[in-house]
Design a protein around this motif. Structure first.
Motif, PDB file in Angstrom:
ATOM      1  N   HIS A  97      -1.196   1.320 -20.006  1.00  0.00           N
ATOM      2  CA  HIS A  97      -0.161   1.361 -18.985  1.00  0.00           C
ATOM      3  C   HIS A  97      -0.523   2.349 -17.875  1.00  0.00           C
ATOM      4  O   HIS A  97      -0.310   2.083 -16.693  1.00  0.00           O
ATOM      5  N   ARG A  98      -1.070   3.484 -18.269  1.00  0.00           N
ATOM      6  CA  ARG A  98      -1.446   4.479 -17.270  1.00  0.00           C
ATOM      7  C   ARG A  98      -2.593   3.985 -16.394  1.00  0.00           C
ATOM      8  O   ARG A  98      -2.601   4.229 -15.181  1.00  0.00           O
ATOM      9  N   ALA A  99      -3.554   3.316 -17.003  1.00  0.00           N
ATOM     10  CA  ALA A  99      -4.681   2.803 -16.226  1.00  0.00           C
ATOM     11  C   ALA A  99      -4.216   1.783 -15.195  1.00  0.00           C
ATOM     12  O   ALA A  99      -4.662   1.794 -14.038  1.00  0.00           O
ATOM     13  N   PHE A 100      -3.312   0.901 -15.601  1.00  0.00           N
ATOM     14  CA  PHE A 100      -2.806  -0.083 -14.648  1.00  0.00           C
ATOM     15  C   PHE A 100      -1.984   0.588 -13.550  1.00  0.00           C
ATOM     16  O   PHE A 100      -2.080   0.218 -12.372  1.00  0.00           O
ATOM     17  N   ALA A 101      -1.170   1.581 -13.925  1.00  0.00           N
ATOM     18  CA  ALA A 101      -0.360   2.282 -12.924  1.00  0.00           C
ATOM     19  C   ALA A 101      -1.244   2.982 -11.902  1.00  0.00           C
ATOM     20  O   ALA A 101      -0.925   3.015 -10.704  1.00  0.00           O
ATOM     21  N   ILE A 102      -2.373   3.535 -12.346  1.00  0.00           N
ATOM     22  CA  ILE A 102      -3.296   4.187 -11.413  1.00  0.00           C
ATOM     23  C   ILE A 102      -3.848   3.164 -10.428  1.00  0.00           C
ATOM     24  O   ILE A 102      -3.908   3.411  -9.218  1.00  0.00           O
ATOM     25  N   ASP A 103      -4.265   1.992 -10.923  1.00  0.00           N
ATOM     26  CA  ASP A 103      -4.802   0.954 -10.033  1.00  0.00           C
ATOM     27  C   ASP A 103      -3.757   0.503  -9.013  1.00  0.00           C
ATOM     28  O   ASP A 103      -4.062   0.333  -7.825  1.00  0.00           O
ATOM     29  N   ALA A 104      -2.524   0.281  -9.490  1.00  0.00           N
ATOM     30  CA  ALA A 104      -1.482  -0.208  -8.590  1.00  0.00           C
ATOM     31  C   ALA A 104      -1.104   0.844  -7.553  1.00  0.00           C
ATOM     32  O   ALA A 104      -0.996   0.550  -6.352  1.00  0.00           O
ATOM     33  N   LEU A 105      -0.905   2.078  -8.002  1.00  0.00           N
ATOM     34  CA  LEU A 105      -0.520   3.130  -7.061  1.00  0.00           C
ATOM     35  C   LEU A 105      -1.636   3.441  -6.070  1.00  0.00           C
ATOM     36  O   LEU A 105      -1.363   3.842  -4.931  1.00  0.00           O
ATOM     37  N   ARG A 106      -2.883   3.267  -6.491  1.00  0.00           N
ATOM     38  CA  ARG A 106      -3.993   3.489  -5.563  1.00  0.00           C
ATOM     39  C   ARG A 106      -3.860   2.579  -4.350  1.00  0.00           C
ATOM     40  O   ARG A 106      -4.082   3.002  -3.207  1.00  0.00           O
ATOM     41  N   GLN A 107      -3.495   1.324  -4.577  1.00  0.00           N
ATOM     42  CA  GLN A 107      -3.340   0.392  -3.465  1.00  0.00           C
ATOM     43  C   GLN A 107      -2.145   0.761  -2.591  1.00  0.00           C
ATOM     44  O   GLN A 107      -2.208   0.643  -1.357  1.00  0.00           O
ATOM     45  N   VAL A 108      -1.072   1.218  -3.209  1.00  0.00           N
ATOM     46  CA  VAL A 108       0.106   1.626  -2.437  1.00  0.00           C
ATOM     47  C   VAL A 108      -0.229   2.819  -1.547  1.00  0.00           C
ATOM     48  O   VAL A 108       0.093   2.845  -0.348  1.00  0.00           O
ATOM     49  N   PHE A 109      -0.868   3.824  -2.126  1.00  0.00           N
ATOM     50  CA  PHE A 109      -1.240   5.007  -1.349  1.00  0.00           C
ATOM     51  C   PHE A 109      -2.263   4.652  -0.267  1.00  0.00           C
ATOM     52  O   PHE A 109      -2.212   5.187   0.845  1.00  0.00           O
ATOM     53  N   LEU A 110      -3.190   3.751  -0.587  1.00  0.00           N
ATOM     54  CA  LEU A 110      -4.198   3.358   0.395  1.00  0.00           C
ATOM     55  C   LEU A 110      -3.549   2.702   1.603  1.00  0.00           C
ATOM     56  O   LEU A 110      -3.871   3.028   2.759  1.00  0.00           O
ATOM     57  N   TYR A 192      -0.111  -7.314  -8.506  1.00  0.00           N
ATOM     58  CA  TYR A 192      -1.139  -6.391  -8.030  1.00  0.00           C
ATOM     59  C   TYR A 192      -2.332  -7.153  -7.465  1.00  0.00           C
ATOM     60  O   TYR A 192      -2.839  -6.823  -6.385  1.00  0.00           O
ATOM     61  N   LEU A 193      -2.802  -8.181  -8.174  1.00  0.00           N
ATOM     62  CA  LEU A 193      -3.966  -8.936  -7.734  1.00  0.00           C
ATOM     63  C   LEU A 193      -3.692  -9.771  -6.491  1.00  0.00           C
ATOM     64  O   LEU A 193      -4.544  -9.875  -5.610  1.00  0.00           O
ATOM     65  N   ALA A 194      -2.522 -10.375  -6.433  1.00  0.00           N
ATOM     66  CA  ALA A 194      -2.231 -11.329  -5.367  1.00  0.00           C
ATOM     67  C   ALA A 194      -1.600 -10.693  -4.134  1.00  0.00           C
ATOM     68  O   ALA A 194      -1.653 -11.284  -3.049  1.00  0.00           O
TER      69      ALA A 194
END
Length: 285
Positions: A97-110, A192-194
């Motif tokens: 769950h943490r790994a996925f949250a990091i990936d998703a939040l990375r895109q939001v912050f980017l 996240y992907l789409a």
């Protein structure tokens, strides 16, 4: 600062060339520098562009890591500042769950960093800079754009799977989802992907990076530069297999950004390609 007004363009005139060429030529006049000076200036600007992309990606990664670490720890009643040897074991599900949250939040912050940077740089023209405005007509007919959106995922799947087979990589073969993912997690992953990843990556590359590269080397150079950066950012344990598999998509996204003069068609193509490929790979067979 008043925003520049751009005269309506004909469908035969590439929109970005008109904006970049006319505005810059009026502002700076004829360029009397020699070929070596122009080449050095373009190289310097492209190097600064690569550094900026790395800075954006690094900052977004650090922010997402910090947010997930602190947020998940506080949610679970853990002191986020505990030393590693005193931290409790989290378990496979929590780590996933943490790994996925990091990936998703990375895109939001980017996405937030790119939008904020463009707004800070030019508060009156940041939408035009990122190709988010509607001042210019779409340089591509809707039926042609729709046809591309329908046909491209098939070509993308064929190229990615063929490249994976050529390099002996597993990313182009049938895969399975992690057993630790719930239905809600799967739905969030697809979003996240789409949506998240295409929006953030297109804002950075075909938005800010394309504008900077276009000013340095023109639209064709911008298409090539942003495609190379996009492919290089996906280098993984498979070596060059993954970048090679994504290079046609990167070129198509750059061409679409130049041809339409807008970012939304590229976001749609990027997200649709991701979703189609994942559906194909996950399809039981």
């Amino acid at each position: 600062m008043k925003p520049d007004r751009v005269a309506p363009l004909s469908h035969l005139e590439p929109p970005d060339e008109a904006v970049a060429g006319s505005a810059q030529s009026r502002a700076s006049g004829p360029d009397h520098r020699g070929p070596l000076d122009r080449a050095w200036a373009a190289t310097w600007r492209l190097g600064a562009l690569v550094a900026l992309v790395i800075l954006y990606l690094g900052a977004a990664s650090l922010l997402s890591l910090a947010a997930v670490r602190v947020g998940f720890d506080l949610w679970n009643g853990i002191d986020p500042f505990l030393p590693p040897e005193r931290r409790p074991f989290l378990g496979a599900v929590e780590l996933a769950h943490r790994a996925f949250a990091i990936d998703a939040l990375r895109q939001v912050f980017l996405a937030a960093l790119v939008l904020g940077g463009a707004w800070w740089r030019d508060r009156s023209g940041w939408r035009r800079r990122l190709a988010l405005d509607r001042e210019r007509p779409n340089g591509m007919r809707p039926v042609a754009l729709l046809g591309l959106l329908l046909v491209w995922p098939v070509l993308h799947i064929a190229w990615v799977t063929g490249t994976a087979e050529l390099f002996g990589a597993s990313f182009g073969q049938h895969v399975r989802l992690s057993p630790f993912m719930s239905q809600a997690a799967v739905a969030a992953w697809l979003v996240y992907l789409a949506i998240l990843a295409p929006v953030a990556e297109e804002l950075l590359l075909r938005g800010e990076a394309f504008a900077r590269a276009g000013a340095a080397v023109g639209p064709v150079g911008a298409i090539l530069v942003t495609a190379i950066i996009f492919a290089a950012a996906h280098i993984s344990s498979w070596g060059l297999a993954r970048p090679v598999s994504l290079l046609p998509l990167a070129l198509a996204l750059g061409w679409l950004r130049w041809r339409t003069g807008r970012l939304w068609p590229g976001i749609a193509l990027h997200g649709w390609s991701n979703l189609a490929l994942v559906t194909y790979l996950l399809w039981p067979g």
